[in-house]
Motif scaffolding. Sequence first.
Motif, PDB file in Angstrom:
ATOM      1  N   UNK A   1      36.208  43.703  46.436  1.00 49.11           N
ATOM      2  CA  UNK A   1      35.321  42.641  45.747  1.00 49.11           C
ATOM      3  C   UNK A   1      35.802  41.352  46.023  1.00 49.11           C
ATOM      4  N   UNK A   2      34.940  40.359  45.943  1.00 49.24           N
ATOM      5  CA  UNK A   2      35.002  39.096  46.064  1.00 49.24           C
ATOM      6  C   UNK A   2      35.865  38.546  45.079  1.00 49.24           C
TER       7      UNK A   2
ATOM      8  N   UNK B   1      30.038  43.457  38.051  1.00 46.49           N
ATOM      9  CA  UNK B   1      31.295  43.247  39.068  1.00 46.49           C
ATOM     10  C   UNK B   1      30.705  42.350  40.070  1.00 46.49           C
ATOM     11  N   UNK B   2      31.415  41.423  40.699  1.00 44.04           N
ATOM     12  CA  UNK B   2      31.270  40.545  41.697  1.00 44.04           C
ATOM     13  C   UNK B   2      30.643  41.434  43.125  1.00 44.04           C
ATOM     14  N   UNK B   3      30.165  40.527  43.846  1.00 42.47           N
ATOM     15  CA  UNK B   3      29.900  41.296  45.336  1.00 42.47           C
ATOM     16  C   UNK B   3      30.894  41.486  46.083  1.00 42.47           C
ATOM     17  N   UNK B   4      30.649  42.344  47.172  1.00 44.78           N
ATOM     18  CA  UNK B   4      31.802  42.831  47.990  1.00 44.78           C
ATOM     19  C   UNK B   4      32.299  41.395  48.877  1.00 44.78           C
TER      20      UNK B   4
ATOM     21  N   UNK C   1      36.431  41.896  39.453  1.00 47.50           N
ATOM     22  CA  UNK C   1      36.139  40.823  40.631  1.00 47.50           C
ATOM     23  C   UNK C   1      37.890  40.790  41.323  1.00 47.50           C
ATOM     24  N   UNK C   2      38.105  40.264  42.303  1.00 43.38           N
ATOM     25  CA  UNK C   2      39.387  40.391  42.839  1.00 43.38           C
ATOM     26  C   UNK C   2      40.336  39.138  42.240  1.00 43.38           C
TER      27      UNK C   2
END
Length: 932
Positions: A756-757, A457-460, A773-774
Motif C-alpha cells: 500500500x501507498x 485502505x490506500x491505493x497500491x 496504509x504504509x
Amino acid sequence: MIRIARGIPLAALGAALAAQAGADTFPAARVALETHCLSCHHPEKTKGDLLMTTRAAMLDGGDSGTALVPGNPEQSLLIERICLDEDHDDLMPPKGGPLDAAQIDAIRAWVADGAPWPEGITLSPRPKTALPNWDAPADPEIASIEAFPKSVSLETAKDFHRVIVIARFNDAATHDITRQAKLTLADPSLASVTDTTLRPLKDGSTTLRIEYRGLSTEIPVTVKEATKPRPVSFQLDVMPVLTSATCNTGSCHGSARGQDGFHLTLYGFDPKGDHFRLTREMPGRRINLGLPEESLLLTKAIGAVPHTGGKLFEKDSANYRTLLEWIRDGAQFDQGEIPQPTGITIEPPQLLMKGSDLEIPLTVRATYSDGTDRDVSTLSTFSTSNDNSVEIDPYKGLAKSKKRGEAFLLSRFHTFTEGSQAIVVPDDLPYTRPDIPAFNEVDTLVHEKLHKLRVIPSDVCSDEVFVRRVYLDVIGRLPEAEERTTFLTDANPEKRKALVDELLTRKEFTEMWVMKWAELLQIRTFRNGPNQVSYKAALGYYGWLRERIAANTPFNEIVRELLSSEGGTFETPATNFYQIESDVLKLTENVAQVFMGTRIQCAQCHNHPFDRWTMDDYYGFASFFAQVKRKPAEDPRERIIFDGGGDVKHPVTQQNAKPRFLGTPTPDDFGSKSRREALADWLASPDNPWFARNVVNITWAHFFGVGITDPVDDVRVSNPPSNPELLDTLSKRFIDSGYDIRSIVRDICNSRTYQLSSRTNETNATDETNFSHSLIRRMRAEVLLDAISQVTETPNKFKGLPLGASAVQIADGNTSNYFLTTFGRATRATVCSCEVKMEPNLSQALHLLNGSSTHQRIKQSKVIPSLLEQKRPPIEIVDHLYLRTLGREPTTSEREHLKGYLEGAKDPKDVRLILDDIFWALLNSKEFLFNH
C-alpha cells in the motif's frame, strides 16, 4: 381447575393467581417501564426514593406515596403521573416526552390485572436504542442471531447460566437482543428459564430455542445432579467474591502493606495465607462464628459500619449470601483436593457497535479441572482499554458504546484474564464497502477488520516506491540504478513476486535476519570476572546463527538446538546463550520474552495483575533452568555449559517448584530427556501457542514498523493483537511451512497490504495500527549508515571486519561508532525490543547536518568527480544523484529550480560545490532517511 397447595401464605397465593391471570399484560408494561421509567428508579439512582426493579419495591412506594395499587389503577400514583398534561411539573417521565397512548394503556391494563410479575424477574433500564421485541416483523438487515454460550451445562442445585443473544447485521454490526428474544426450552421440566437465566430442575438433556423476528437458533442444555447441594468453598466461592469486590487489589487490602491493618495477598495468590488472616490473625474480629451477620467482613462490605473502601455490595446480593453461608458453616478452609479453575472465556468475543449509547452485556464462563463449568459473570471484574469509545460497568460487565474507536474489554476471574474486542462506528457514517482485490490471505483478513472499522485502505504504491521499499526491508540496501531500471522496465505482471523471490536468495537477507536475532539473543562481548563472553566466543555464536539462517534451517530447530545446547562456548557456540545470562530467574524471563514474546517478571512476586501468569507458572518455568551449570575450560576465555542438580524454591510454599510449561499441561515425567531438552522440544513445537505467533509478530513488525501485537515482546491479555485472526492465520502458515522464515516474509511482501501507498485518504489518515496504509519509517541505524556508505561509495571499517563491510554484519553488540549510537543501534544489553531506537531526535539531525557522516563522506566520494570527468552535464548529474539516493528522478519543479543554480555557476569549482551541496541536501532529506 387450580390446585391450591397446603401451607402457601395467602399473600403469595394471591400474587401467584394474579400472575397467572394477567401474565399477558406484563411484557408490554415491562417494555414501557424499562424504556421510560427505570433509568431514574434503579438501585444506583432512586429518584424520589422510589425503586421500580421488583414488585415488592414498587409496592413500598417512594417519597410521594403509594406508586402501585394492584388491581386499582385510579389509586396508583404511577398511573396518575404518566397521565398528566404535557406541561405539568409532575409529569412522568420528565425527560423524553410523555408516554404515548399505547404505552399508557399497557401499564394501566397491567395494574388493572393485579400487576402480575413472574417470579425471579428484576427490571432494569432499557436503552432507548433497544430493538423491537421478538414478534416484530422480520428485518432484512439482520443476517443472523447468535447465542452465548454455545452450550450450557448445569451441575448441582446452585448452578445457573445467563444466556446472551446478539443480532448480527449484514454490515457486520452487532446489537444486543437478549431481553427482546423469546427463549423456550424443549423440555421445561429439566430447567427453568427466567429472563435469560437457566437454572436446573432435574437431570437430563434438552435444547434452548431462541427466536427473534423470524430468525432462530438453538443451544444444547445438559443438567447433572440437579438436586445435589454445593457447599460454599473458600477457594472457589469466597476468594472470587473478595476479588470481584476489589478487596485484594493493589489499591486496597492487596497492597504490600495492606489497608487499615488488614492485609490480603494481591488478587489472592496465597489462599491459605488469606484464610489465616481472615479467621485466625485476629480471632473473633473479622469473622464472628457466634453471630455470623455481625462479622466485620460482612458489616463493612454492606456499609453497616464505617469502611474506608465504602459500600461494596447490597445485603440481599449473591456476594453477601455467599460470605454469610460460609461463615455459618464454620468459615473453614477447603478440605482435601478441590477442582481448580483451568480457564475462562468471555463472550461475545467481538463486538461492532454502530452508534452511541448501545449496550451489550458480556458473560464469563469458567472451566474447572473436574470437567465442570460455571457462569462467573457476577464474580468477575471488567475494565476497558478505551473508555472514550466503550465504557463498561466494572462489576456487571455491561458495555456501552460512546465515540468512534476501538476498545479491548477485559474480564478477570481468579488468576485468569481474557478479553473481548469492541469497535464503535457512527450510525450515520456514509460508507460503502469497496470492492478491493486481495492478493493473498493476509489481505482478506486485513480488509475484513478495516470493513468493521469503516476504513478504506490506500491505493497500491507505484513500482518506483515498491522497489526501494522492498530492497531496504528485505536486504537492507538501496537498489542500484541498474536494478531499479531492470525492474521498472519489466513487463511481467508478476514482477513484484519475482523480485521478492530473488531478494530472499541473497546473502544480505541472511545478514539482516542474523542481525535482528543477534539483538534478541544479546550476542556481545563482556567480562565480569568468570562470567564473560570473549570476542572469539561471540564471533563463534554469531557465525553459528548465520550458518543456520543461511541454510534456511527451520527456525524451531534453531531454537531447539539453542535451548538444549551443552558443551564449550567455543566448540558448541550456541551454549553462549547460557553464558550471556547466568542468573536463573533473569534467564527464565529472557527465554519467555525472546521466544514467546511475553513478560512474566511481575509473577515473580505475585500473580500477574494484567495477564494469565501466576507465581506457580513463574517458578515452575524457572525450574527448567535451575540445573544449568558452568565451569572453566582449558582456555581461560571459554566456559563449559552442562546440566547438574538444582531446583528453584517457591517463595510462598517454600517447596521446590515442579517444572511447568507456560500455559499448557506439563508431563509428570520427561523420560530420558533433561529438563532443558524437554523444554526445548515443547517451546519450539506447535504445542506451544506463543512461539510461532511471536516469530511471526516480530517478522511482521520489521516490515510494517508496528506489530500485530505491539510492542512485540509484551504479549499479554491486556495488550491484544489488533487483528487476532491475521496473527492466528500467519502463525498456522508458519508452522505448516516447517517454520520457514522466508515463507512468512514472502507472504507479507506479496500482500497488497505491504504494497500500500503511504498516502492516506479521509478514512485512514489517523490509522496507525490496522495496516490501512504504509507507515513512513526511519531507516534503522545500521541500514542508514550502510545506505550512506552505498550512495557515496565510501567504505565502512569496523572491528574484526574487512574494509567495506556493512554495519549490518557487525557480530559484537559492543562494536559501534558515534553514528550507530546516535541513531539508536541496540547495545544488546537486554532482550527488550525497545533497545532499537527508531524515533528521530535532535542529536540525529545535528549530526547529519554538521557531522562527518555526510560532509566527510561527500568530500571523500568519487561519485560526483567521476561523473564530471565523464563530461556529464551538471543537470544529468543531479538526475543521477536523485536516482542514487531517493530512487526517483527529480520533479519538474525540482529540476528547474536546481538547474537555475547550476547555470549561474561559471567556475567548474563552483559547479562542484553546488553538486556537493545538492548531494548533502539529498542525504539530509526525510525522503532519503525514511522508508516509505
